[in-house]
Design a protein around this motif. Sequence first.
Motif, mmCIF file in Angstrom:
data_model
loop_
_atom_site.group_PDB
_atom_site.id
_atom_site.type_symbol
_atom_site.label_atom_id
_atom_site.label_comp_id
_atom_site.label_asym_id
_atom_site.label_seq_id
_atom_site.Cartn_x
_atom_site.Cartn_y
_atom_site.Cartn_z
ATOM 1 N N SER A 1 0.817 -1.206 0.000
ATOM 2 C CA SER A 1 0.000 0.000 0.000
ATOM 3 C C SER A 1 0.850 1.255 0.000
ATOM 4 C CB SER A 1 -0.920 0.004 1.228
ATOM 5 O OG SER A 1 -0.147 -0.055 2.424
ATOM 6 N N SER A 2 2.015 1.234 0.668
ATOM 7 C CA SER A 2 2.890 2.406 0.675
ATOM 8 C C SER A 2 3.453 2.678 -0.713
ATOM 9 C CB SER A 2 4.031 2.209 1.678
ATOM 10 O OG SER A 2 4.802 1.058 1.330
ATOM 11 N N GLU A 3 3.793 1.609 -1.459
ATOM 12 C CA GLU A 3 4.287 1.807 -2.813
ATOM 13 C C GLU A 3 3.199 2.362 -3.717
ATOM 14 O OE1 GLU A 3 5.796 -1.881 -4.087
ATOM 15 O OE2 GLU A 3 7.529 -1.897 -2.730
ATOM 16 N N LYS A 4 1.963 1.913 -3.515
ATOM 17 C CA LYS A 4 0.880 2.446 -4.322
ATOM 18 C C LYS A 4 0.630 3.921 -4.002
ATOM 19 C CE LYS A 4 -1.525 -1.970 -4.849
ATOM 20 N NZ LYS A 4 -2.777 -2.727 -4.563
ATOM 21 N N ALA A 5 0.759 4.292 -2.733
ATOM 22 C CA ALA A 5 0.587 5.695 -2.368
ATOM 23 C C ALA A 5 1.688 6.563 -2.957
ATOM 24 C CB ALA A 5 0.552 5.841 -0.849
ATOM 25 N N ASP A 6 2.917 6.043 -2.999
ATOM 26 C CA ASP A 6 4.015 6.804 -3.574
ATOM 27 C C ASP A 6 3.929 6.877 -5.088
ATOM 28 O OD1 ASP A 6 4.982 7.185 -1.058
ATOM 29 O OD2 ASP A 6 6.418 5.510 -1.142
ATOM 30 N N ASP A 7 3.173 5.972 -5.704
ATOM 31 C CA ASP A 7 3.080 5.945 -7.158
ATOM 32 C C ASP A 7 1.947 6.831 -7.678
ATOM 33 O OD1 ASP A 7 4.120 5.072 -9.563
ATOM 34 O OD2 ASP A 7 2.586 3.530 -9.772
ATOM 35 N N GLU A 8 1.346 7.637 -6.831
ATOM 36 C CA GLU A 8 0.285 8.525 -7.280
ATOM 37 C C GLU A 8 0.860 9.696 -8.057
ATOM 38 O OE1 GLU A 8 -1.918 9.685 -3.889
ATOM 39 O OE2 GLU A 8 -2.908 7.735 -3.628
ATOM 40 N N VAL A 9 0.002 10.322 -8.848
ATOM 41 C CA VAL A 9 0.414 11.434 -9.702
ATOM 42 C C VAL A 9 0.767 12.627 -8.829
ATOM 43 C CG1 VAL A 9 -0.358 13.017 -11.506
ATOM 44 C CG2 VAL A 9 -0.980 10.604 -11.605
ATOM 45 N N SER A 10 1.856 13.310 -9.152
ATOM 46 C CA SER A 10 2.317 14.464 -8.388
ATOM 47 C C SER A 10 1.614 15.729 -8.862
ATOM 48 C CB SER A 10 3.836 14.621 -8.515
ATOM 49 O OG SER A 10 4.194 14.841 -9.866
ATOM 50 N N VAL A 11 1.880 16.824 -8.148
ATOM 51 C CA VAL A 11 1.266 18.110 -8.499
ATOM 52 C C VAL A 11 1.793 18.613 -9.837
ATOM 53 C CG1 VAL A 11 0.927 20.487 -7.721
ATOM 54 C CG2 VAL A 11 1.034 18.645 -6.049
#
Length: 578
Positions: free
Chosen positions: A271-281
Amino acid sequence: MATPDYLARKPSASLIRSSISYGQSSKPAAGHSPSPSTPLFKRSLSSQFGSPSSSFRAEDDCFIYSLGSRFLHAGFMSESRPRCILAFGPGESRRAGDYRQWAPDFHTIRRRGVRGEDWGRAHELYRLDVRDVDLGLMQDKLERAIRQAQTEYFMVDSARPRKIMLAVSSALPRPLLLTALGTLFQVSHASSITLLSTSICSVVAAGLRSALVVDIGWAETIVTAVYEYREVGERRSVRAGKVLSLEMAKVLNDECARRKTQNPVERGGSSSEKADDEVSVEEAEGVLTRVGWCQDRDSARKHPSDTSSKSAAGANEVQSNRPVGAVAATEISIPLISIPLPAATPPITLRIPFNRLSSPADTALFALSTPLHDLDDHDLPLHQLVYKSLLSLPPDIRALCMARIVLTGGVSQLPGLKSRVISEVATLVRERGWDPVQSYGSVSMKLPHRHRSDHPANEDGDEPPDIAQSPQRSATLDAASISLPVPIPASQQPQEPDPVLAKLRHHSHSNADSRAPTTRGVETLGAWAGASLIAGLRVKGVVEIEKDDFAKNGLRGTGGVFGIGGVGGVGGKRGSAG
């Protein structure tokens, strides 16, 4: 041998070289070629290639700054555009010796913010909620931006005192205003700073005196009514660029999740890797700037973007099972846009339906999927915010402002947004009018309309009003037509024609200026251009702050305010902005 006389007068240059007077050309003698010489002109060389003349008045030079929550616009007075636009992002806050931006793979690395931090917090200079603002960090960022503007773009002597015009929002909190003024006085060595309201500057840049300014910024949308260069009303909403970019990030994250669902090879991860793989600003703003748009009102009502996106996604899933002709027809009807995301892990290229790219604007700015009764006053859609702002104004000011709606701000450059706001407001005015009551409860028809339908008034007085037809009254009328006329009550008699009112009404209809106002938008050059124009015209600002008075009193002293919730009265001179 005679001793040379070193004290003797040397021959002058005029005796050695032949002088060439202005307007005359030296003609060579017969049999001789002309000698090369530099031509002499009566006019002087351009000041762009030479040093400034002695008549240059440095005391009249003025710097124009427009301060926002994310950008600083800076330049000289009487210019049409700023010399530089500096951002307060994480890339501008690097330490000395940090050369990561020149690394080959810098643009393919996704910069992640601090975990638990709000969306876009690292890209802001300040927030209106001063409880969460580090004023020391804000001062350092602003000082660095001002020094960069002076050294790289202005290229002037910073030790020479000059005047500064600062365009800020009229509701800027006092701690933030104090920090901005202290930094400008410290870095720029300014003798005085004149405060201007961004809404009034936008009106001046549009060539108007009265208008309704809709500033769609990053953190909030501010609707300000300006009448004769004075702010007479203001409303705010949190639906602005921050919410819009967040909705675009949600669209991109949904497409990435759907792609990973379709491709089992890309599944997996904690889940942490998925959260870090979100689109940035940065990625969301890049997609929003390049391919984001806003559809018109009729298309949004007939074909909502969410429904069309779902149908397009379903069409893409069964696309492989259709024949070639059907696939070609689907691609023509629903165009797909390729959006590369090189910073993702692994790098992917999304193919999103073009209609789906307009859904962030419908959701974030117009709230099509949310009922109006579920929204607060600070969460109103843009068209409702503009309509309520016009509704709260007096009728004479409303007539001027509704025909002069000025949309400004960074988000206003979204394709199709300006025309969408104007059409939505015009529809609300046509359907509801200017009645502040939204519902009359059990009354099926509004009371003024019922009264008008029961007793229609004939302005020309040509025909008498209709009388309620009942059996008794019809019998009375039949008897009156045979014998004697029945007197009509005074309340039901037609109004006697007044020749004076008829003449005035005729002149009012023939006058073009007195026609019913229409909802219309006006383009503007922005707040910075308006401030530059005001400075070039030598117009005194409302609040002018001297350096010595600010050093002694700070924001204490006069307590004067200009505008609605205006920029604080600083210990300075007060003048007129008009």
